[in-house]
Write a protein that holds these residues in place. Structure first.
Motif, short mmCIF file in Angstrom:
data_model
loop_
_atom_site.label_atom_id
_atom_site.label_comp_id
_atom_site.label_asym_id
_atom_site.label_seq_id
_atom_site.Cartn_x
_atom_site.Cartn_y
_atom_site.Cartn_z
N ALA A 107 155.33 35.71 4.53
CA ALA A 107 154.77 37.01 4.93
C ALA A 107 155.03 37.30 6.41
CB ALA A 107 153.27 37.01 4.66
N HIS A 108 155.06 38.56 6.74
CA HIS A 108 155.19 39.05 8.14
C HIS A 108 156.46 38.52 8.82
CE1 HIS A 108 150.92 39.05 7.14
NE2 HIS A 108 150.79 37.79 7.44
N GLN A 109 157.59 38.55 8.15
CA GLN A 109 158.78 37.89 8.67
C GLN A 109 159.62 38.80 9.57
OE1 GLN A 109 159.36 34.59 8.38
NE2 GLN A 109 157.27 34.71 7.62
N SER A 110 159.51 38.57 10.89
CA SER A 110 160.22 39.40 11.86
C SER A 110 161.73 39.24 11.70
CB SER A 110 159.85 38.99 13.28
OG SER A 110 158.47 39.09 13.47
N GLY A 111 162.40 40.33 11.46
CA GLY A 111 163.87 40.32 11.46
C GLY A 111 164.51 39.55 10.32
N MET A 131 161.36 31.46 9.31
CA MET A 131 160.34 31.82 8.30
C MET A 131 159.35 30.69 8.15
SD MET A 131 162.07 33.52 5.07
CE MET A 131 162.85 35.09 5.09
N VAL A 132 158.13 30.93 8.58
CA VAL A 132 157.11 29.89 8.54
C VAL A 132 155.90 30.32 7.71
CG1 VAL A 132 155.62 28.45 9.98
CG2 VAL A 132 157.88 29.10 10.81
N THR A 133 155.38 31.51 7.97
CA THR A 133 154.08 31.91 7.43
C THR A 133 154.13 32.21 5.93
OG1 THR A 133 153.70 32.95 9.57
CG2 THR A 133 152.14 33.47 7.82
N ASP A 134 153.36 31.43 5.16
CA ASP A 134 153.25 31.70 3.72
C ASP A 134 152.19 32.76 3.47
OD1 ASP A 134 154.81 29.64 1.87
OD2 ASP A 134 154.23 28.60 3.70
C1 LIG Z 1 154.12 41.50 13.72
C2 LIG Z 1 154.10 40.07 13.31
C3 LIG Z 1 155.31 39.37 13.26
C4 LIG Z 1 155.34 38.06 12.78
N1 LIG Z 1 156.55 37.41 12.68
C5 LIG Z 1 156.60 36.21 12.06
C6 LIG Z 1 157.85 35.55 11.83
O1 LIG Z 1 158.90 36.04 12.22
N2 LIG Z 1 157.85 34.37 11.17
C7 LIG Z 1 156.71 33.80 10.72
O2 LIG Z 1 156.78 32.75 10.11
N3 LIG Z 1 155.51 34.39 10.92
C8 LIG Z 1 155.44 35.57 11.58
N4 LIG Z 1 154.21 36.17 11.81
C9 LIG Z 1 153.03 35.56 11.21
C10 LIG Z 1 152.02 34.99 12.18
O3 LIG Z 1 152.41 33.72 12.60
C11 LIG Z 1 150.70 35.00 11.39
O4 LIG Z 1 150.26 36.35 11.36
C12 LIG Z 1 149.63 34.10 11.96
O5 LIG Z 1 150.03 32.75 11.80
C13 LIG Z 1 148.30 34.31 11.23
O6 LIG Z 1 148.45 34.18 9.84
P1 LIG Z 1 147.97 35.36 8.85
O7 LIG Z 1 148.58 36.63 9.31
O8 LIG Z 1 148.25 34.92 7.46
O9 LIG Z 1 146.44 35.50 9.11
P2 LIG Z 1 145.25 34.65 8.49
O10 LIG Z 1 145.72 33.26 8.21
O11 LIG Z 1 144.68 35.40 7.36
O12 LIG Z 1 144.26 34.59 9.72
C14 LIG Z 1 143.27 35.58 9.96
C15 LIG Z 1 142.09 34.90 10.67
O13 LIG Z 1 141.53 33.89 9.83
C16 LIG Z 1 141.49 32.63 10.50
N5 LIG Z 1 141.79 31.59 9.50
C17 LIG Z 1 142.75 31.63 8.55
N6 LIG Z 1 142.73 30.50 7.81
C18 LIG Z 1 141.73 29.74 8.30
C19 LIG Z 1 141.20 28.45 7.95
N7 LIG Z 1 141.71 27.73 6.95
N8 LIG Z 1 140.17 27.98 8.68
C20 LIG Z 1 139.65 28.69 9.71
N9 LIG Z 1 140.11 29.92 10.09
C21 LIG Z 1 141.13 30.44 9.39
C22 LIG Z 1 142.57 32.72 11.59
O14 LIG Z 1 142.32 31.84 12.68
C23 LIG Z 1 142.47 34.19 11.99
O15 LIG Z 1 141.43 34.37 12.91
C24 LIG Z 1 154.14 37.44 12.37
C25 LIG Z 1 152.93 38.13 12.49
C26 LIG Z 1 152.90 39.42 12.96
C27 LIG Z 1 151.58 40.15 13.05
#
Ligand SMILES: Cc1cc2nc3c(=O)[nH]c(=O)nc-3n(C[C@H](O)[C@H](O)[C@H](O)COP(=O)(O)OP(=O)(O)OC[C@H]3O[C@@H](n4cnc5c(N)ncnc54)[C@H](O)[C@@H]3O)c2cc1C
Length: 486
Positions: A189-193, A150-153
């Motif tokens: 958010a978006h936490q696979s499995g 779990m990484v993505t906030d």
């Molecule tokens: C199906 C799926 C499974 C996933 N599984 C996991 C998982 O198991 N564990 C986990 O931790 N994560 C998971 N993720 C998360 C994934 O790592 C993120 O979707 C990714 O890091 C992008 O973050 P976000 O979705 O919040 O998009 P956003 O951060 O909203 O990004 C959208 C766009 O905005 C740009 N952006 C955002 N912030 C900035 C900034 N400060 N400056 C410039 N540009 C910016 C990005 O480059 C991108 O182009 C999963 C994602 C998906 C779609």
């Protein structure tokens, strides 16, 4: 303890009390739910394959702690070969299920990153995080547990760092300390499995400033800990499972649900022996960077395996349609394979040319792994684009299984969607539904292939940084060849 079987894994889940909501309803029996079961099936498959003699070297290895046989997903990678096998494993596994095993795969990457980083933290600060990780990991290996990463906030306003957000909870953080541990609040958010796992391993999502101490946080927690709620994904393809109650229409009936959730932490207690980072803001960036390298490496094996599956499905489809010998179709298939193998090969290179961290963990080479990841996402998009062309309009205009089986109109569907003589129309529809699923006409695959492992810009940033690091040397070589003496 022997490695778990798929059946034992499936039996272990009802013993937990993981709180999952789907479309506003609490799910009483996770394993039996039609939208959750496919991901459970894919993870169970990953357990079963480890027991097959022909897969032993791909799915199992020896623990670096004591030499016991363990599942590859719980391994600490100490040699380049470990990383190569990690890529090969997913290239082998993904085409077998066409879904996601994030409950094992992302966890493996988080395990290696936290193992290496806690060692560095302890060396610098005299803390005892590494010992805690070792103790926890030994149990994970012995019990062969499924661990999600779990990484993505949630991240709120993307312009602002964690401590500057109007709502402090959009980044997971510590709200209180007790003598026994910490209380955390926020979400991932978006936490696979995450809900399919026994354990969730939490890491920070990005580099942090000294103001972000409460957010520089890593810990392990059971998926069913008190205060954790999983709110399940609801993409179009998954929704169709409930609406249609049909095996043909969903494309990949047994395994085809990604299985991600929004995981909410509402004042969750974490005991100290499960806290692996708290307040060390200067290590948040290196930790997430290392995780990204591991995850991008694994991603390439997975996505290349996904492209292999698309290729197989497209070949069946063109044979059913009488297009197997058509030159431009063969060219397009070659294009898919070329782009997929490019990513796969680059990932193998990143594995081979990596380096060892002070903890002895082998990590992929940064510029190669970022290039490989970008190429892997591109390969999936190219495969999907070519599939739209090759599979034809049937891909998005197919009638439903109920139409196909209707006593009144079924004969029309059978007659007019037939391909070459001797092939059942139902089979043509089945393979096209699989392509529909794989090419993202109704699934999370395209977005996940672009965003999983981090949005593409994050890989470009790393590649630019690696170029900056090398640019003086590259410029010097160019000047030397050009005869420039400055
Ligand atoms: C199906 C799926 C499974 C996933 N599984 C996991 C998982 O198991 N564990 C986990 O931790 N994560 C998971 N993720 C998360 C994934 O790592 C993120 O979707 C990714 O890091 C992008 O973050 P976000 O979705 O919040 O998009 P956003 O951060 O909203 O990004 C959208 C766009 O905005 C740009 N952006 C955002 N912030 C900035 C900034 N400060 N400056 C410039 N540009 C910016 C990005 O480059 C991108 O182009 C999963 C994602 C998906 C779609």
């Amino acid at each position: 303890m022997p490695l778990m079987t798929g059946r034992q894994y499936l039996e272990s889940i009802p013993k937990m009390h993981t709180r999952v909501y789907i479309r506003g309803e609490l799910v009483p029996n996770l394993v039996e739910h039609p939208e959750l079961r496919p991901t459970f099936n894919a993870i169970a498959l990953s357990y079963d394959l480890a027991h097959e003699p022909e897969n032993e070297s791909t799915y199992t290895c020896r623990s670096h702690f004591d030499g016991q046989k363990i599942n590859m997903f719980t391994n600490i990678h100490t040699e380049p070969d470990d990383l190569v096998r990690r890529v090969q494993q997913l290239k082998n596994l993904t085409p077998r299920h066409g879904g996601c095993v994030g409950a094992r795969c992302v966890g493996s990457d988080a395990i290696n990153a936290i193992y290496a980083t806690t060692y560095d933290m302890d060396m610098k600060n005299g803390t005892t995080y590494h010992q805690r990780v070792q103790k926890w990991l030994k149990e994970v290996q012995e019990k062969d547990l499924a661990v999600s990463g779990m990484v993505t906030d949630a991240k709120g306003d993307r312009r602002l760092g964690p401590s500057k957000q109007p709502d402090p909870d959009v980044y997971l953080h510590v709200v209180r300390e007790t003598p026994e541990g910490i209380i955390v609040k926020g979400a991932k958010a978006h936490q696979s499995g995450a809900l399919h796992a026994h354990e969730n391993l939490i890491l920070p999502t990005e580099a942090m400033t000294p103001d972000d101490k409460a957010y520089a946080l890593a810990f392990a927690i059971p998926a069913d800990a008190a205060g954790i709620t999983h709110i399940f994904e609801s993409p179009a393809c998954t929704l169709r499972r409930s609406l249609e109650n049909s095996d043909i229409d969903v494309g990949n009936y047994k395994y085809g649900v990604h299985g991600a959730s929004l995981v909410v932490f509402d004042n969750v207690f974490v005991p100290w022996d499960r806290v692996f980072m708290y307040g060390e803001t200067e290590f948040a960036g290196p930790l997430v960077g290392l995780f990204a390298n591991y995850h991008r490496l694994a991603f390439c094996g997975c996505k290349s395996g996904h492209c292999d599956l698309i290729l197989g499905a497209l070949q069946v489809s063109v044979e059913y349609a009488g297009l197997a010998k058509t030159e431009h179709v063969k060219e397009k298939m070659t294009d898919i394979m070329f782009n997929s193998e490019l990513s796969y090969g680059c990932a193998i290179g990143a594995a081979r040319f990596g380096s060892r961290t002070p903890a002895g963990v082998f990590q992929p080479e940064t510029s190669l792994v970022n290039a490989a990841k970008l190429q892997g996402g591109k390969a999936v998009c190219i495969a999907a684009q070519q599939a739209y062309d090759i599979a034809g309009g049937l891909l998005c205009t197919m009638p439903s299984e109920k139409d196909l089986k209707s006593p009144v109109i079924g004969a029309y569907v059978n007659k007019y969607f037939a391909g070459v003589e001797g092939v059942k129309t139902e089979n043509r529809i089945r393979i096209t539904r699989l392509i529909e699923y794989l090419s993202g006409q109704s699934s999370v695959i395209p977005a996940e292939s672009v965003l999983g492992g981090g949005a593409p810009e994050t890989q470009r940033v790393m590649i630019r940084a690696m170029f900056r690091r090398k640019s003086k040397q590259l410029m010097a070589r160019a000047k030397e060849l050009a005869g420039i003496n400055e």
